[in-house]
Design an enzyme around this catalytic site. Structure first.
Site: not given
Lengths: 771, 491
Positions: A322, A725
């Site tokens: 990620r 997030e």
């Protein structure tokens, strides 16, 4: 989605998009929302505490448990040798519940004590003495890199010819910097309560984002089928990723003791133990080379990411991936080469933390942009705009995903004009020209964050809805509530479907007995996945109701409207309760499961290519800081945020996520500093040494705007977007603003700034009396 | 051994409790689970409650409500007081105005810190009639929230006061007279020595009300632990898992709770809390205000004492450097003997003091500044609020006709004890206006100190930033104001 079954109006339209309160708000403020430690203990409950390793790496020569065993109120002491199925883990089973023959990090659990009370267990744990033959540990990223201590081969992602482009570019620069990790510091430490029920079966209350995984690992450790175990999670006192995989160990130990003793067993980690035993956000060392033209257009870029993963695999592979997925942030990089190293170290196993590697990747590129700006002596804002992804060209990411929903250009232009960016920049420059000891810094940074688990199979969810005879609705879904407001959002979806008031929908504690095989509530996916699954369950019930109503009232499907807790049936209007009651007496099935899997996503890990993300969330933040160049101290004075949440289901909840995420990100990049000594002992094991933001760190000028009149390009639940997030990364603007202020100082060496930008870190970028 | 608890009229009897028990342990063992344990170290505030204490000033009798960290406060310290927890706010189904505002402003997310915030706001509600951001930040400085980013909680605080005039009176305002008389009643109970017995161990607890009584008990039991606010000692119990066998609570010693303030000096009793000493300290030394605001957190300041801050002899306490720079004395007492020791000589080694067996600090004498003296204090820490100093510097200078002739500089965080920087003192006298003051200060500091690298700062940062603080002070002296970052909100 075409509504084939019915219509829902009035209340419905006001429920979606309304700022309904958090479902537990009234309980929270009265202190009667129970967390695991507050559940009345069943009689006979015993308590667990852990004895931890005081060495980072070594062979266990002996463990003396005699004194602890004999202490008053102690029932038993568990060691690795007593556990048949010792290893657990999120992906690989490489984490022993208790250290086996060797200790692999300072703070690793070596023994577990079962006693009458928490205090007795803790005291007994301190009586265990462990003799360890020390071996030389690998603690830092540099040590791991030089010794090639990796969990896995490096991962790579590339597009075009980065090296060639850098060589050909008019300008090229390179550098390295360090990004620190972050302790979750959820206010409720890891907790579990295991209660034997019957026939070897267990009910385990776990403070976890991932009840199914806890259930799965309990079944493995206890060597019983999963159907013998119910894992329940009503609420967590914060999680932030720290209870995605790290909640299993304590649950397993409690359950092992419960299986042995046939008594309820509970544990809640003391703060120090929690910080020592569990993982944190990965710290990264980042090295880069970048080639660009005289305007700052990036021609080619190479970034190496080395992440400290700790002693075990955990979720590190996906986290480092990620980071690579977000090393482009909002910028088109035609020639890019990213590489991720997973450093295996003798430290606790780093794990998920809000953003999941994304923030580190994003900070890398934002730092590089700032370096390019400093090199060319132009405002970094211009460089950012120049390199943004475009809509019809320059819209392919280094991993091959075509960005179809790009709004970064308009979003950043909007915040720049709302805040008067150009004037603000001029003001800062004028101020700095006149001020010797105090410098201001300003930064406007974008966020583009990919939404979906990058492991495709995790992108599925289930729900279960009961409508009882009295018309009350009971909603179960696989998502967990950790404060983010998931429960109220999904309840809003359900209330909307049936046109009833929100109070009528009760959300159950998350339980593996209600919805099986769930994914962790993580990756910001909670409402996307569970909202859709709940909606599907509603649709299935409504289908039954339509069949019933058509026959009973002799009407067409589109003549059924759910509204204001009533049902319009052609010309007839009856209360929802009556309608439900009548359906029951006519033998209509009033409950259903629901299911959802995210469409369109695919990803080829070997070639690092595909469409890992269903869509992207966007945002931008303008931060202004003022730095005391004498001491390195600074203050964040102004923050303006514009953030995209699609069509918000609940703006009140979303606002809370944006503000809270921002401040948490600011903590990561400013005051939160994890420190180890050379032997690998973590020194920051409590709130007195590890400084998360306190109330005065919240800036007075703090304008947060949810991007109005927007909608998700994809068909998500009510066209909303994930919000958990992405806002954390808005705080990158604070760090960049500090860097910007340093660059205005006469002898400032902004390139040397690492994260976190502690006052000391800033000081040494501005000063050194030894030079 | 009684205290009042929440809305109950009947006092709670503490007979039979272990003197080492904290308030939070007592609450949770008795199934009052609203107060949460986040850190058990007085750092996070999830356990915050409010204690009402009867105050009599002349003819005026009132209850003062102060927030407290229940995780490190001993339950026996509650005797004669009123403990209010998050469970004690709502009346039936009706939420307290503070709770209503928190709900309305989305002030909770995970909810775990919320009871603590609610209680700090409850104390604010009782202590203030109007509000501003400074007051909010000050009163919530001891509460950590990891979810909300605080903004919604700040909004809630403003909301409380925006509506305060229209709100119903809470239980405690309505029943004020009744509560005062209940507290008077339980306060009349004589303070007897208390002994807790458990199997084969005995734990003694005394709470003397007069200084002679204290002196004689302590002489008899010199091993006893003296406790006042308990904000440091509580950590030994919850973090080090210690159990003290003999505890003497000095919180009720009348003579040690007094402050004498005259033109020459302030004399502060060793059991005076920061809260109680605040106004006299800030009036006499306005420069101290910004340091006191950063001294731990509101609930700690409410109970922690200056005497304790000295007696624990921490090298990183914030008050000792200030008091040393001001040339303070401590009055020590053993039995009936009293002696005065200059505070700079009181600290003899790491966590070691000049106190003899059975001797205790009675009071602190702080000389006031004369017209040709000035004081500056600087604190460097990782976070502005509720953080321990990496460096705390206090500098007092004496001038003659505008020229610096003498300085007295003391530091915390630079040595194993709070200590004067004698080389630096000399250096700045001769170099105060020198353009290279900072380098000269740095060299002098290196002679004075060899600070350690630790979790708060490296040795080098401690030395260099101290030199810069000298430079900053000199700039300030010559009217070049470089603001204190901790104090500004906009610039």
């Amino acid at each position: 989605m075409a509504n084939t079954n019915n219509k829902s109006t009035d209340i419905s339209s006001s429920i979606i998009g309304s700022s309904a309160l958090h479902e537990s708000a009234s309980m929270h403020v009265q202190g009667n929302a129970p967390y695991i430690d507050d559940i009345p203990e069943p009689s006979g409950t015993l308590h667990v505490a852990f004895c931890l390793s005081n060495k980072a790496y070594g062979k266990i020569k002996s463990i003396d448990i005699d004194k602890a065993k004999k202490a008053n109120g102690v029932h038993s002491v568990l060691l690795a040798e007593d556990i048949e199925h010792l290893n657990i883990g999120a992906i690989r089973l490489d984490e022993p519940l208790l250290a086996d023959k060797e200790v692999l990090f300072y703070g690793q659990a070596v023994a577990a004590i079962l006693a009458d009370s928490h205090e007795i267990a803790r005291k007994a744990a301190s009586m265990v003495s462990v003799e360890i033959e020390e071996l030389e540990p690998i603690i830092t990223i540099d040590q791991a890199m030089s010794k090639k201590s990796f969990l896995e081969e490096p991962i790579k992602m590339s597009t075009g010819n980065a090296k060639g482009a850098i060589i050909k570019a008019t300008n090229s620069i390179g550098g390295e910097f360090y990004v620190g990790g972050q302790e979750h510091y959820y206010l409720e430490s890891q907790s579990a309560l295991a209660i034997p029920t019957e026939n070897g079966e267990l009910l385990v209350h776990s403070s976890t984002q991932n009840p199914s995984e806890v259930q799965h690992l309990l079944a493995h450790v206890l060597n019983i089928p999963q159907h013998c175990i119910e894992v329940a999670t009503r609420r967590m006192g914060g999680a932030f990723g720290g209870k995605e995989s790290d909640s299993s160990q304590i649950a397993c130990i409690c359950a092992l003791f419960a299986q042995q003793t046939k008594l309820p067993v509970k544990s809640k980690l003391p703060r120090r133990d929690d910080i020592l035993m569990t993982g944190k956000r990965h710290d990264f060392k980042i090295e880069y080379q970048v080639g660009f033209d005289n305007k700052g257009l990036i021609n080619g870029i190479i970034i190496d990411f080395a992440a400290r993963c700790g002693y075990s695999f955990d979720l590190s592979l996906a986290i480092v991936y990620r980071a690579l997925f977000h090393a482009d942030n909002a910028y088109y990089l035609p020639n890019a080469s990213f590489c991720g190293y997973m450093c295996k170290t003798n430290t606790s196993s780093n794990t998920a933390f809000r953003g999941f590697g994304g923030p580190q990747g994003m900070l890398a590129i934002e730092n590089i942009i700032e370096e390019i700006a400093n090199h060319l002596s132009v405002d970094a804002y211009k460089i950012r705009k120049l390199n943004f992804y475009q809509n019809n060209s320059n819209n392919i990411t280094p991993y091959g995903q075509v960005i179809e929903d790009n709004i970064i250009n308009e979003l950043v232009s909007e915040i720049a004009s709302d805040t008067g960016y150009e004037r603000r920049r001029k003001d800062v420059e004028e101020f700095n020209n006149k001020s010797k000891y105090i410098k201001k810094g300003l930064a406007l940074t974008p966020v583009k964050f990919g939404i979906s688990f990058t492991k495709k199979f995790l992108n599925q969810a289930g729900a279960l809805i009961h409508i009882y005879k009295d018309g009350s609705i009971y909603l179960s879904h696989g998502g967990t509530e950790m404060g983010q407001g998931l429960f109220v959002k999904v309840a809003q979806v359900v209330a909307n479907e049936f046109g009833v008031e929100l109070d009528r929908v009760k959300v159950s504690a998350t339980s593996t007995a209600k919805v099986p095989n769930t994914s962790a509530t993580a990756a910001s996916s909670g409402s996307d996945l569970n909202g859709m699954a709940a909606k599907d369950a509603c649709m299935r019930i409504k289908k039954n109701l339509v069949a019933f109503a058509r026959k009973r009232y002799n009407i067409k499907e589109d003549e059924i409207v759910y509204s204001n807790s009533h049902v319009l049936l052609g010309g007839k209007k009856i209360s929802f309760n009556k309608f439900i009651s009548s359906a029951y007496f006519n033998r209509v099935e009033l409950f259903s499961n629901g299911y959802y899997k995210t469409p369109k996503i695919h990803y080829d890990e070997i070639n690092a290519y595909g469409r890992p993300f269903y869509y992207y969330s966007y945002g931008a933040c303008l931060s202004e800081v003022v730095v005391d160049c004498l001491t390195g101290e600074y203050k964040l004075t102004k923050v303006d945020i514009l953030h995209d949440v699609g069509a918000s289901i609940n703006p009140g909840i979303d606002y809370g996520q944006i503000v809270g995420g921002f401040i948490q990100g600011m903590g990561w990049l400013c005051s939160e500093e994890l420190k180890w000594d050379d032997s690998g002992k973590l020194l920051t094991t409590g709130a007195s040494t590890y400084k998360i933001p306190s109330i005065g760190d919240t800036p007075e000028h703090f304008n947060v705007k949810i991007k109005p009149d927007t909608s998700n390009h994809e068909d998500t639940i009510h066209k909303s977007k994930a919000v958990g997030e992405p806002p954390l990364m808005l705080a990158i603007s604070v760090w960049i603003a500090i860097k910007n202020a340093i660059s205005y100082a006469e002898q400032g060496r902004a390139s040397e700034l690492n994260a976190p930008a502690s006052f000391e870190e800033v000081f040494f970028c501005l000063n050194n009396l030894n030079n | 051994m009684h205290f009042l608890f929440n809305q109950s009229i009947k006092p709670v009897d503490l007979a039979g409790v272990n003197p080492n028990m904290t308030v939070l342990q007592w609450l949770r063992q008795n199934n009052h689970n609203g107060s949460k344990e986040g850190c058990a170290a007085g750092d996070c505030g999830a356990c915050t409650a409010v204690v009402g204490e009867l105050i009599s000033t002349g003819s005026k009798v009132f209850i003062e409500y102060k927030s407290i960290n229940t995780c490190i406060a001993l339950v026996l310290n509650l005797v004669g007081k009123h403990l209010i927890t998050v469970e004690g706010l709502a009346e039936g189904d009706k939420l307290h105005p503070v709770q209503q505002a928190m709900v309305q402003a989305n002030g909770s997310q995970c909810g775990f810190c919320t009871p603590g915030f609610v209680m700090s706001l409850f104390a604010l509600y009782h202590n203030e009639s109007s509000i501003d951001l400074d007051k909010i930040n000050e009163s919530l400085s001891g509460n950590l929230c990891r979810c909300t980013g605080y903004k919604p909680i700040i909004n809630a605080a403003f909301l409380i006061f925006a509506k305060k005039s229209q709100c119903h009176e809470d239980f405690y305002i309505k029943n004020n007279a009744k509560l005062i008389s209940s507290l008077q009643e339980i306060n009349e109970i004589e303070n007897k020595p208390y002994c807790y017995t458990d199997k084969n161990k005995k734990i003694y607890y005394n709470s003397p009300i007069g200084i002679d009584q204290l002196a004689s008990i302590f002489q008899k039991h010199p091993d006893a632990k003296l406790i006042a606010g308990g904000s440091d000692l509580g950590l030994d119990i919850t973090q080090q898992l210690k159990e003290f066998e003999n505890i003497i609570n000095i919180q009720n010693v009348a003579e040690m709770k007094t402050i004498e303030n005259n033109n020459e000096y302030i004399q502060i009793g060793a059991a005076v809390s920061y809260h109680s000493a605040w106004s006299v300290l800030v009036e006499s030394f306005p420069e101290l205000r910004s340091l006191l605001l950063r001294f731990a957190s509101k609930p700690i300041r409410n109970w922690a004492t200056i005497g304790g801050n000295i007696a624990n002899a921490s090298p990183i306490g914030d008050m000792p450097p200030v008091l040393i720079a001001l040339n303070s004395l401590v009055k020590l007492r053993k039995g009936s003997n009293v002696r005065k020791v200059n505070l700079q000589d009181f600290f003899v080694g790491y966590r070691e003091t000049a106190l003899k067996e059975g001797e205790f600090i009675e009071s602190i004498l702080v000389p006031k500044l004369s017209s040709n003296e000035r004081l500056w204090v600087h604190k460097i820490s990782k976070r502005y609020e509720d953080d321990i100093s990496a460096v705390c510097m206090a500098i007092k200078i004496t001038t003659d006709d505008g020229v610096l002739i003498e300085s007295r500089i003391a530091f915390g965080g630079m040595s194993d004890i709070p200590k004067r920087a004698k080389q630096l003192e000399k250096t700045i006298v001769s170099n105060w206006t020198h353009k290279d003051l900072v380098h000269k200060a740095y060299l002098a500091l290196k002679e004075d100190f060899s600070p350690i690298d630790d979790v708060r700062a490296t040795s080098e940062y401690r030395l260099q930033v101290s030199a810069r603080l000298i430079e900053k002070t000199a700039l300030n002296f010559s009217s070049i104001m470089v603001p204190n970052m901790a104090e500004i909100r906009h610039y």
